[in-house]
Design a protein around this motif. Structure first.
Motif, PDB file in Angstrom:
ATOM      1  N   PRO A 119       0.835  -1.213   0.000  1.00 60.68           N
ATOM      2  CA  PRO A 119       0.000   0.000   0.000  1.00 60.68           C
ATOM      3  C   PRO A 119       0.862   1.252   0.000  1.00 60.68           C
ATOM      4  N   THR A 120       0.379   2.283  -0.689  1.00 58.17           N
ATOM      5  CA  THR A 120       1.172   3.506  -0.830  1.00 58.17           C
ATOM      6  C   THR A 120       0.561   4.708  -0.128  1.00 58.17           C
ATOM      7  N   SER A 121      -0.611   4.517   0.515  1.00 59.41           N
ATOM      8  CA  SER A 121      -1.268   5.616   1.214  1.00 59.41           C
ATOM      9  C   SER A 121      -2.094   5.041   2.356  1.00 59.41           C
ATOM     10  N   GLU A 122      -2.658   5.937   3.196  1.00 63.44           N
ATOM     11  CA  GLU A 122      -3.479   5.473   4.316  1.00 63.44           C
ATOM     12  C   GLU A 122      -4.709   4.736   3.816  1.00 63.44           C
ATOM     13  N   ASN A 123      -5.356   5.232   2.782  1.00 65.83           N
ATOM     14  CA  ASN A 123      -6.511   4.542   2.213  1.00 65.83           C
ATOM     15  C   ASN A 123      -6.112   3.197   1.625  1.00 65.83           C
ATOM     16  N   ALA A 124      -4.947   3.167   1.018  1.00 65.26           N
ATOM     17  CA  ALA A 124      -4.475   1.914   0.427  1.00 65.26           C
ATOM     18  C   ALA A 124      -4.155   0.878   1.494  1.00 65.26           C
ATOM     19  N   LEU A 125      -3.735   1.337   2.698  1.00 70.54           N
ATOM     20  CA  LEU A 125      -3.501   0.406   3.803  1.00 70.54           C
ATOM     21  C   LEU A 125      -4.756  -0.402   4.092  1.00 70.54           C
ATOM     22  N   LEU A 126      -5.866   0.298   4.200  1.00 75.71           N
ATOM     23  CA  LEU A 126      -7.127  -0.368   4.507  1.00 75.71           C
ATOM     24  C   LEU A 126      -7.553  -1.279   3.360  1.00 75.71           C
ATOM     25  N   ASN A 127      -7.394  -0.820   2.135  1.00 72.48           N
ATOM     26  CA  ASN A 127      -7.786  -1.642   0.987  1.00 72.48           C
ATOM     27  C   ASN A 127      -6.958  -2.929   0.921  1.00 72.48           C
ATOM     28  N   SER A 128      -5.662  -2.820   1.226  1.00 69.67           N
ATOM     29  CA  SER A 128      -4.817  -4.020   1.225  1.00 69.67           C
ATOM     30  C   SER A 128      -5.255  -5.000   2.301  1.00 69.67           C
ATOM     31  N   LEU A 129      -5.630  -4.469   3.468  1.00 70.88           N
ATOM     32  CA  LEU A 129      -6.105  -5.322   4.552  1.00 70.88           C
ATOM     33  C   LEU A 129      -7.411  -6.007   4.155  1.00 70.88           C
ATOM     34  N   LEU A 130      -8.293  -5.269   3.499  1.00 67.95           N
ATOM     35  CA  LEU A 130      -9.550  -5.863   3.034  1.00 67.95           C
ATOM     36  C   LEU A 130      -9.285  -6.953   1.996  1.00 67.95           C
ATOM     37  N   ASP A 131      -8.322  -6.714   1.113  1.00 74.32           N
ATOM     38  CA  ASP A 131      -7.968  -7.741   0.117  1.00 74.32           C
ATOM     39  C   ASP A 131      -7.473  -9.008   0.807  1.00 74.32           C
ATOM     40  N   LEU A 132      -6.659  -8.849   1.841  1.00 73.47           N
ATOM     41  CA  LEU A 132      -6.156 -10.008   2.588  1.00 73.47           C
ATOM     42  C   LEU A 132      -7.299 -10.788   3.212  1.00 73.47           C
ATOM     43  N   TRP A 133      -8.227 -10.082   3.835  1.00 66.02           N
ATOM     44  CA  TRP A 133      -9.315 -10.778   4.523  1.00 66.02           C
ATOM     45  C   TRP A 133     -10.348 -11.374   3.566  1.00 66.02           C
ATOM     46  N   LYS A 134     -10.407 -10.866   2.344  1.00 66.05           N
ATOM     47  CA  LYS A 134     -11.229 -11.531   1.336  1.00 66.05           C
ATOM     48  C   LYS A 134     -10.634 -12.894   0.993  1.00 66.05           C
ATOM     49  N   VAL A 135      -9.303 -12.965   0.933  1.00 60.49           N
ATOM     50  CA  VAL A 135      -8.642 -14.250   0.687  1.00 60.49           C
ATOM     51  C   VAL A 135      -8.914 -15.213   1.840  1.00 60.49           C
ATOM     52  N   ILE A 136      -8.790 -14.720   3.077  1.00 61.89           N
ATOM     53  CA  ILE A 136      -9.009 -15.574   4.245  1.00 61.89           C
ATOM     54  C   ILE A 136     -10.441 -16.098   4.256  1.00 61.89           C
ATOM     55  N   GLU A 137     -11.407 -15.220   4.013  1.00 60.73           N
ATOM     56  CA  GLU A 137     -12.815 -15.641   3.999  1.00 60.73           C
ATOM     57  C   GLU A 137     -13.068 -16.655   2.890  1.00 60.73           C
ATOM     58  N   SER A 138     -12.517 -16.406   1.711  1.00 64.44           N
ATOM     59  CA  SER A 138     -12.707 -17.323   0.591  1.00 64.44           C
ATOM     60  C   SER A 138     -12.112 -18.696   0.887  1.00 64.44           C
ATOM     61  N   GLU A 139     -10.914 -18.725   1.450  1.00 66.26           N
ATOM     62  CA  GLU A 139     -10.285 -19.999   1.785  1.00 66.26           C
ATOM     63  C   GLU A 139     -11.104 -20.757   2.822  1.00 66.26           C
ATOM     64  N   LEU A 140     -11.675 -20.032   3.753  1.00 65.85           N
ATOM     65  CA  LEU A 140     -12.474 -20.671   4.796  1.00 65.85           C
ATOM     66  C   LEU A 140     -13.735 -21.294   4.198  1.00 65.85           C
ATOM     67  N   LEU A 141     -14.418 -20.544   3.335  1.00 67.81           N
ATOM     68  CA  LEU A 141     -15.700 -20.998   2.796  1.00 67.81           C
ATOM     69  C   LEU A 141     -15.545 -22.096   1.752  1.00 67.81           C
ATOM     70  N   THR A 142     -14.416 -22.127   1.059  1.00 68.82           N
ATOM     71  CA  THR A 142     -14.221 -23.148   0.027  1.00 68.82           C
ATOM     72  C   THR A 142     -13.413 -24.338   0.534  1.00 68.82           C
ATOM     73  N   GLY A 143     -12.917 -24.257   1.761  1.00 69.80           N
ATOM     74  CA  GLY A 143     -12.118 -25.336   2.326  1.00 69.80           C
ATOM     75  C   GLY A 143     -12.775 -25.960   3.529  1.00 69.80           C
ATOM     76  N   GLU A 144     -11.995 -26.235   4.541  1.00 72.91           N
ATOM     77  CA  GLU A 144     -12.489 -26.862   5.755  1.00 72.91           C
ATOM     78  C   GLU A 144     -12.764 -25.778   6.810  1.00 72.91           C
ATOM     79  N   ILE A 145     -14.012 -25.388   6.925  1.00 72.83           N
ATOM     80  CA  ILE A 145     -14.385 -24.336   7.871  1.00 72.83           C
ATOM     81  C   ILE A 145     -13.961 -24.715   9.286  1.00 72.83           C
TER      82      ILE A 145
END
Length: 279
Positions: free
Chosen positions: A233-259
């Motif tokens: 991330p290159t700005s304060e807003n980008a910090l949050l967007n990067s964190l949201l991108d990470l948690w989308k991956v975590i949620e997706s892995e949880l829902l498509t794998g072994e909850i």
């Protein structure tokens, strides 16, 4: 593997006491699963049972994988299939190192020394007999461990990344508790408080983050997946967007794998917001 695991389960349960026994773990996980709307369509009872059985499975599979950690050829030919390896090496191509973020899914602790088979690695850990495991399982790997609290995690990460190393850390929970370095993010239809450490480190170091997942696929075989890199991330807003991108991956892995094989169900109450900033 399943036969050996079934043999190990009764012995493991016999030594469980208090809040760590099977019934308590199942009840605890089921309560948290019932609290998140995103699991409404899932068989939460079955997933809670899987969680209560996850401890011995995690221990058994991690031990099994460590048996092969010295033998790279056999490990990655006969035991572990690697998916998305290019994502890791493309991220490393910047010369700024890589922040690897193994998720607490499956035999997650065994994924970390596997990183050192790809390139020199430093990992941040909380409770682990790191030196003893290293001496037995992977003494020849360029793999360093830093215990959380022994020094500044941020400085340790910056130092490792400046050397061009992988710096590995679990992204879901700070075991020291929720503090000002946490924000609220959407997750499974509710919101949770999550640490900002990974994205702050990425911002300061200009190193990309690569989520990593290790899971069993049956027959004594496993799959190690490197997700596409999340750019620094290159700005304060980008910090949050990067964190949201990470948690989308975590949620997706949880829902498509072994909850039921997400270790964080044990401490999910620590992630629920009391006072926090909405994302």
């Amino acid at each position: 593997m399943k036969e050996l695991e079934a043999f190990d389960q009764p012995l493991y349960r016999a030594h469980q006491t208090g809040d760590d026994n099977f019934d308590s773990l199942r009840t605890r996980a089921l309560g948290f699963m019932n609290a998140v709307p995103g699991l409404a369509a899932h068989d939460k009872s079955t997933h809670a049972t899987r969680f209560a059985e996850y401890g011995p499975k995690l221990q058994f599979e991690s031990t099994f994988l460590n048996l092969w950690m010295r033998d790279k050829e056999t490990l990655f030919r006969d035991v572990v299939e690697v998916v998305g390896r290019h994502h890791l090496h493309e991220a490393a191509g910047t010369g700024r190192g890589v922040i690897a973020l193994p998720l607490h899914l499956g035999p997650s602790y065994a994924a970390i020394p596997m990183l050192a088979h790809e390139m020199p690695t430093t990992t941040l850990y909380n409770r682990m007999n790191f030196d003893e495991i290293q001496a037995v399982s992977f003494p020849d790997l360029d793999f360093r461990g830093i215990q959380l609290g022994s020094r500044s995690a941020l400085r340790a990460g910056l130092s490792a990344l400046r050397e061009g190393r992988i710096f590995s850390m679990f992204p879901e929970l700070d075991p020291r508790g929720v503090d000002e370095h946490h924000v609220r993010v959407p997750f499974l239809g509710t919101t949770i408080m999550v640490p900002t450490g990974p994205v702050i480190l990425s911002h300061m170091s200009r190193a990309s983050m690569v989520p990593v997942v290790l899971k069993a696929v049956g027959g004594g075989r496993f799959q190690l997946t490197f997700h596409p890199a999340i750019v620094p991330p290159t700005s304060e807003n980008a910090l949050l967007n990067s964190l949201l991108d990470l948690w989308k991956v975590i949620e997706s892995e949880l829902l498509t794998g072994e909850i039921g094989e997400w270790e964080m169900w044990f401490e999910f109450d620590r992630m629920l917001p009391k006072i926090g900033k909405a994302a």
